[in-house]
Each structure stands twice: as C-alpha cells, then as structure tokens.
Design an enzyme around this catalytic site. Sequence first.
Site, mmCIF file in Angstrom:
data_model
loop_
_atom_site.group_PDB
_atom_site.id
_atom_site.type_symbol
_atom_site.label_atom_id
_atom_site.label_comp_id
_atom_site.label_asym_id
_atom_site.label_seq_id
_atom_site.Cartn_x
_atom_site.Cartn_y
_atom_site.Cartn_z
ATOM 1 N N LYS A 22 0.835 -1.209 0.000
ATOM 2 C CA LYS A 22 0.000 0.000 0.000
ATOM 3 C C LYS A 22 0.867 1.255 0.000
ATOM 4 O O LYS A 22 0.645 2.185 -0.778
ATOM 5 C CB LYS A 22 -0.907 0.008 1.232
ATOM 6 C CG LYS A 22 -1.555 1.367 1.531
ATOM 7 C CD LYS A 22 -2.132 1.403 2.936
ATOM 8 C CE LYS A 22 -2.649 2.782 3.295
ATOM 9 N NZ LYS A 22 -1.579 3.755 3.610
ATOM 10 N N ASN A 23 1.870 1.296 0.890
ATOM 11 C CA ASN A 23 2.656 2.525 1.050
ATOM 12 C C ASN A 23 3.565 2.797 -0.150
ATOM 13 O O ASN A 23 4.008 3.923 -0.333
ATOM 14 C CB ASN A 23 3.450 2.492 2.358
ATOM 15 C CG ASN A 23 2.549 2.621 3.571
ATOM 16 O OD1 ASN A 23 1.427 3.118 3.468
ATOM 17 N ND2 ASN A 23 3.007 2.165 4.721
ATOM 18 N N CYS A 116 -5.647 8.644 8.317
ATOM 19 C CA CYS A 116 -5.860 8.305 9.727
ATOM 20 C C CYS A 116 -5.346 9.420 10.619
ATOM 21 O O CYS A 116 -4.258 9.941 10.401
ATOM 22 C CB CYS A 116 -5.106 7.017 10.079
ATOM 23 S SG CYS A 116 -5.713 5.572 9.224
ATOM 24 N N ARG A 121 0.827 15.440 12.136
ATOM 25 C CA ARG A 121 1.832 14.937 11.196
ATOM 26 C C ARG A 121 2.090 16.065 10.203
ATOM 27 O O ARG A 121 1.532 16.092 9.116
ATOM 28 C CB ARG A 121 1.323 13.676 10.487
ATOM 29 C CG ARG A 121 0.997 12.547 11.441
ATOM 30 C CD ARG A 121 1.075 11.208 10.749
ATOM 31 N NE ARG A 121 -0.154 10.875 10.058
ATOM 32 C CZ ARG A 121 -0.351 9.730 9.429
ATOM 33 N NH1 ARG A 121 0.591 8.818 9.398
ATOM 34 N NH2 ARG A 121 -1.486 9.479 8.818
ATOM 35 N N PRO A 122 2.894 17.036 10.589
ATOM 36 C CA PRO A 122 3.030 18.238 9.756
ATOM 37 C C PRO A 122 3.713 17.939 8.427
ATOM 38 O O PRO A 122 4.442 16.970 8.298
ATOM 39 C CB PRO A 122 3.897 19.157 10.618
ATOM 40 C CG PRO A 122 4.651 18.242 11.532
ATOM 41 C CD PRO A 122 3.751 17.072 11.785
ATOM 42 N N ASP A 306 3.854 1.087 11.999
ATOM 43 C CA ASP A 306 2.620 0.491 11.471
ATOM 44 C C ASP A 306 2.400 -0.941 11.959
ATOM 45 O O ASP A 306 1.321 -1.496 11.749
ATOM 46 C CB ASP A 306 2.642 0.486 9.933
ATOM 47 C CG ASP A 306 2.258 1.839 9.344
ATOM 48 O OD1 ASP A 306 1.929 2.757 10.123
ATOM 49 O OD2 ASP A 306 2.289 1.983 8.109
ATOM 50 N N ILE A 328 7.618 7.212 16.742
ATOM 51 C CA ILE A 328 7.219 7.848 15.476
ATOM 52 C C ILE A 328 5.891 8.589 15.670
ATOM 53 O O ILE A 328 5.784 9.781 15.387
ATOM 54 C CB ILE A 328 7.079 6.817 14.338
ATOM 55 C CG1 ILE A 328 8.294 5.861 14.294
ATOM 56 C CG2 ILE A 328 6.864 7.522 13.000
ATOM 57 C CD1 ILE A 328 9.598 6.504 13.915
ATOM 58 N N ARG A 398 -9.143 0.673 3.678
ATOM 59 C CA ARG A 398 -8.202 1.602 3.042
ATOM 60 C C ARG A 398 -6.872 0.929 2.750
ATOM 61 O O ARG A 398 -6.173 1.308 1.817
ATOM 62 C CB ARG A 398 -7.917 2.793 3.980
ATOM 63 C CG ARG A 398 -8.856 3.976 3.857
ATOM 64 C CD ARG A 398 -8.314 5.171 4.619
ATOM 65 N NE ARG A 398 -6.927 5.390 4.234
ATOM 66 C CZ ARG A 398 -5.920 5.529 5.089
ATOM 67 N NH1 ARG A 398 -6.123 5.451 6.383
ATOM 68 N NH2 ARG A 398 -4.697 5.732 4.651
#
Length: 423
Positions: A22-23, A116, A121-122, A306, A328, A398
């Site tokens: 997915k990533n 999500c 998470r800038p 993850d 993280i 997702r």
Amino acid sequence: MKNIVIEGGKTLRGEVMISGAKNSTVALIPAAILANEPVILDGVPEIQDVYALIDILKDYHVDVTFEDNTLTIDPTNMVSIPMPTGKIKSMRASYYFMGATLAKFGEGVVGLPGGCFLGPRPIDQHIKGFEALGANVTNEMGAIYLSAKEKGLEGARIYMDVVSIGATINVLLAAVRANGKTIIENAAREPEIIDVVTLLNKMGANIKGAGTSVIRIEGVDQLHGCRHTIIPDRIEAGTYLSIAAAVGDGVLVKNVIFEHIEGLIAKMDEMGVNMEIGEEDILVKASPNLKAVNIKTLPYPGFATDLQQPLTPLLIKAVGQARIVDTIYPKRVNHIPELKRMGADARVENDVITLVGPSKLKGCEVSASDLRAGACLVIAGLMAEGTTTISNVDHILRGYSNIVEKLQALGADIKMVEVADND
C-alpha cells in the site's frame, strides 16, 4: 456502512498471499504521471486508497484502467487543475501530487491531506524541500499552492530535520526533473522509497542512493513509460504473521521479503513464535507458550510504527509485562481502550502502552479508529471468545486488500455485514 463480525476461537490453517505494498502504491501512482507515455503497475492491491487515487487521476484527465491487480496510467492528455479538496481529505498519501504536479507543470494546488488521525503529522519538511528547489509555496483556505520560477526548479542540497518517508518521496518527485543535482540528506530508507526510485529510474530518471540516508538526483528533461511490479506489503505480511502466531496452526504467509520485516521477526522470535522462514514465505506453526517483550518503534530498519498495533494482540496472549513505546507516532494508542473493553489488561501512561498477559479476550462491539488499530481489533476478535463486531471498517479497507476473504480462506468465521446509516 459496513461492520465486520467475527466469531472467535477458530484455529486457522492454510496459505495467504500478501498483496502489493500500500505505502509503495500510493506513491507510485502519483509518480507515474511524470511520464509522457503510459506506465503499467503490476501487483496493485485492491484497496480503497487505490480507488481514491484513480478518481483523482480521472479528474486530471489521465486515462486509467485497473484489472487483475494491473493498473495502467496514461498521462498523455493530463491537464493541470486544482485538486478537489474533498478527495484529498479522504487520504493522506494524495499529498504526493504536490511534488508530482510541481515537477510536471511547474505548479499545483493540492488540498491539505487527510487519512488516519494519529496526532499532528506536519508537512513542513515537504514544504521546506519544495522551497529549497526554488518553488513558491503558500497555504490558503486549506490548500497548498505551489509554483516554480519561470526557469523551473533548481537542484539543491536539502537536509531533512526529521526522517520522513512522505517528505523524502515528495521531494524526490519534485527534484526528478529539476535543473542540476539535488542531494537529500537524512533521507528515509524504507523499502517503499527504493520501490519508488526503481520506478522513476525505469522511467529515465537518474537517482542514486535509495535505501541509504543520502539520495542524489540528477535532473532529466523528460520521463518515459515503463512496466513495474510493486514490492510485497511488509505491513500486511506482519499483520498476517501476527494473526498466524495468535490463532494459527500451520499458516503459510506467501510473497514476503524477509529483510523488510527483520525487526518484527526478531521480536516474534524473542516471544517464542514457532516459524520456518523460506525464501519468499514464512510458515507459522502453533505457538502456545509466548513470552512478553518490549517494543520501541523507530525509523526503518527499526521496528515499524505500522506494526505495533497489529502485534499488540499477540502481546496480550504472552506471559508477563510488555511495554510499547512509539517514537514515530506517540499518540498511536487508540486501540487500547477498545482492547480493554474486550478484557485486556492494558493501560496508557505518558504515551507508553503497558500490557500484562495472558488476558482472555471476550467479544464485544468495538470501533476501528484508524487503519492499523482496525487490524489490531480484527486479530483480537479472532482470538476472543464469542462475537466481536467492528465498526468504522472503512479504515481497514483503506489498506488491507480482501481481508475478509483471505481470513475466510484460512478458516476464520468472519463476515462483512451492511448496517443502516443512522444519519
């Protein structure tokens, strides 16, 4: 709306095939628009994020076909338009269109990303990278406006203040057609970055150093079409390994690159999980006597953030006290209240998760707050006594391709049910 309903307590056996990552996929799709010819991606997972990206491509007038896990992207007639905010809000990875449209058109308007919610998470590292390449970046009315100078983007030396997969990929996409050389220092090293660079180099880019902390990009004038097979999803692999260790007796997890999940395998080994590791698969046998271990998530090649939620149910089954520290995303703790409702001895103090096992889980109604929390609850439901009903399953869909069908094939009593929307 849909719920997932699980009758727990079944022992799982058989084989499960891991889908494309997915990533990787959510970055490879925006990368493909940089070509001036069709790009074919094989091994694309059937997940909601992919369909959301296909919708965005169609808005850009990109021709797309998706059949049998093969995605063909033809950007020949692509036009530069502001991207619809609503579609962006539904998924975070759509921000890769920032780097891609900036490189392709010298401009872009992209709504601020969704996905999500795991605390702040800038995207400041993305913006810093674009500005270093000479782009003008402004934030107006919830959208990022990007524009290059008349002469285009110029190569630059860019130091990432924090190791960020998203920022590394976005700056890569922007720099691939910039004038001169770009050097990204303190770059992320994840396998997904190597996958994106492999695609770009096949398309005619000149990028070296992927998988190390320094990536060098020599800008090129144009990129052409190619065919590329996506790497296996290491997070999906880790999720099914956790399922196999929790409720399996002879589950073969296929299409796995062991080196991508060494951090997880080391921890499962330490716990006493009974595994046989092959070249491209891992067999998990019954693992009754598990012992607790501590987990600390770190940038790759450390233990993946993850995977901490999918591993949590396994720690509930283990004997002793386990602690999880997520360096993280420290706020990645929303699965814990749901697990407590199922009977887990778990608490969160100062963003540190403490679990004391073994705990017997009982089925109840729970809600998936995000993608990996949803995976955690699926595993907990498979372990629990009685019926577990999971709501907000769109989060799960997702990122996990055909999760219900894959688990049914292993012998799980799991189904997706339609429920009336109360709104």
